[in-house]
Enzyme design. Structure first.
Site, PDB file in Angstrom:
ATOM      1  N   ASN A   1     -65.386 -16.573  34.436  1.00  0.00           N
ATOM      2  CA  ASN A   1     -64.101 -17.057  34.955  1.00  0.00           C
ATOM      3  C   ASN A   1     -63.619 -16.074  36.017  1.00  0.00           C
ATOM      4  OD1 ASN A   1     -61.592 -18.136  35.442  1.00  0.00           O
ATOM      5  ND2 ASN A   1     -60.714 -17.497  33.482  1.00  0.00           N
TER       6      ASN A   1
ATOM      7  N   LYS B   1     -61.215 -16.422  38.031  1.00  0.00           N
ATOM      8  CA  LYS B   1     -59.758 -16.496  38.205  1.00  0.00           C
ATOM      9  C   LYS B   1     -59.414 -16.591  39.697  1.00  0.00           C
ATOM     10  CE  LYS B   1     -59.144 -14.229  33.781  1.00  0.00           C
ATOM     11  NZ  LYS B   1     -58.309 -13.353  32.938  1.00  0.00           N
TER      12      LYS B   1
ATOM     13  N   HIS C   1     -56.274 -22.307  29.144  1.00  0.00           N
ATOM     14  CA  HIS C   1     -56.418 -20.850  29.186  1.00  0.00           C
ATOM     15  C   HIS C   1     -55.073 -20.191  28.895  1.00  0.00           C
ATOM     16  CE1 HIS C   1     -57.143 -16.808  30.797  1.00  0.00           C
ATOM     17  NE2 HIS C   1     -58.430 -17.072  30.672  1.00  0.00           N
TER      18      HIS C   1
ATOM     19  N   GLU D   1     -53.540 -17.847  30.228  1.00  0.00           N
ATOM     20  CA  GLU D   1     -52.710 -17.623  31.416  1.00  0.00           C
ATOM     21  C   GLU D   1     -52.025 -18.912  31.861  1.00  0.00           C
ATOM     22  OE1 GLU D   1     -55.688 -14.051  32.833  1.00  0.00           O
ATOM     23  OE2 GLU D   1     -55.722 -15.971  33.906  1.00  0.00           O
TER      24      GLU D   1
ATOM     25  N   GLU E   1     -59.473 -16.895  22.470  1.00  0.00           N
ATOM     26  CA  GLU E   1     -58.913 -15.825  23.292  1.00  0.00           C
ATOM     27  C   GLU E   1     -57.762 -15.171  22.540  1.00  0.00           C
ATOM     28  OE1 GLU E   1     -58.527 -16.869  27.808  1.00  0.00           O
ATOM     29  OE2 GLU E   1     -57.431 -18.342  26.614  1.00  0.00           O
TER      30      GLU E   1
ATOM     31  N   GLY F   1     -57.062  -7.861  28.776  1.00  0.00           N
ATOM     32  CA  GLY F   1     -56.536  -6.963  29.784  1.00  0.00           C
ATOM     33  C   GLY F   1     -55.509  -5.968  29.276  1.00  0.00           C
TER      34      GLY F   1
ATOM     35  N   SER G   1     -61.591  -9.814  26.489  1.00  0.00           N
ATOM     36  CA  SER G   1     -62.029  -8.570  27.138  1.00  0.00           C
ATOM     37  C   SER G   1     -63.482  -8.236  26.808  1.00  0.00           C
ATOM     38  CB  SER G   1     -61.106  -7.405  26.753  1.00  0.00           C
ATOM     39  OG  SER G   1     -59.808  -7.606  27.273  1.00  0.00           O
TER      40      SER G   1
END
Length: 258
Positions: free
Chosen positions: A9, A11, A95, A97, A167, A173, A213
């Site tokens: 990914n 991003k 996702h 995010e 996730e 992160g 991660s």
């Protein structure tokens, strides 16, 4: 069970030249990875470029997101039909995010899943809990809610076309790492839910991949965890050598080289 799936990914990284160079490096370096399915998810602007580069390879193409409608007055959005036309086989849906920064609800994620399946895209459904939810012991409840909402109205057999990406939001992160024991517990929970929400064959066939991660230095340990059937890789996928090293954590036989 399908082969392990390892997804890069990218991003919001990579102009045309950068995306092309990275895709070529993955294609050139990935030919000897046996028994692993690799997919690249570049930004929308690089989908056509990357699609052309990987066309004659075993690398798959994935979109990072879609809208739930096929067309309409949705300025700035991309439909599932559009990304399918560009050669995408997979699409990342829900996702963390997208949920956190763009306020996507469980219901929105469900609509995108249905739209993806209509266009014969294979969804990579992301689920996961925040640190606050984990600290309150709500991990299982959150995962269950997200899965049920995403699969509502989806035929039971369709789950075989999915991958579910766990996730842990608190491990993306942040410098925190989920332990193999924590990953194993959640992936087993997901597997059991999939068995209940689908027919037995589909529930067993659905790949559960890990996306917290993942790096070259922890991939091998995570790959040995039961019910870890691949990875969704973020920042570490922006370097071809590191990403390919992660994919090789699942390699079933030595690379032959050429």
């Amino acid at each position: 069970m399908n082969p392990p799936l390892v997804v890069a990914n990218w991003k919001m990284h990579g102009a045309q030249a950068e995306a092309a160079a990275l895709a070529r490096q993955v294609v050139n370096g990935g030919g000897g990875i046996a028994g692993v399915e690799v997919a690249l998810a570049p930004p929308f602007t690089a989908l056509a470029t990357v699609s052309a580069i990987i066309r004659d390879s075993a690398i798959r193409l994935a979109a990072q997101n879609i809208h739930w409608e096929m067309e309409g007055a949705f300025t700035g959005e991309i439909s599932p039909r559009m990304v399918r036309e560009l050669g995408c086989e997979y699409v990342i849906v829900g996702h963390s995010e997208r949920r956190r920064l763009f306020h996507e609800s469980d219901q929105t994620v469900g609509k995108k899943i249905s739209a993806a399946l209509i266009c014969e895209l294979r969804p990579i459904l992301c689920v996961g809990e925040t640190l606050q939810e984990r600290s309150k012991g709500k991990t299982n409840a959150v995962i269950g809610r997200q899965l049920r909402a995403a699969l509502k109205g989806v035929g039971k057999g369709a789950i075989k076309n999915f991958a579910v990406a766990y996730e842990p939001v608190w491990a993306i992160g942040t410098g925190r790492n989920a332990t193999p024991e924590q990953v194993a517990a959640v992936h087993l929970r997901i597997r059991n839910l999939l068995r209940r929400l689908s027919d037995k064959t589909a529930g067993e066939s659905c790949r559960i991949i890990y996306g917290g991660s993942v790096r070259p230095d922890n991939a091998a340990e995570l790959a040995r965890v039961p019910n870890v059937n691949g990875f969704l890789v973020g920042g570490a996928s922006l370097k071809a050598e590191g990403f390919l090293g992660i994919a090789r954590a699942f390699q079933t036989e030595p690379a032959t080289g050429s």
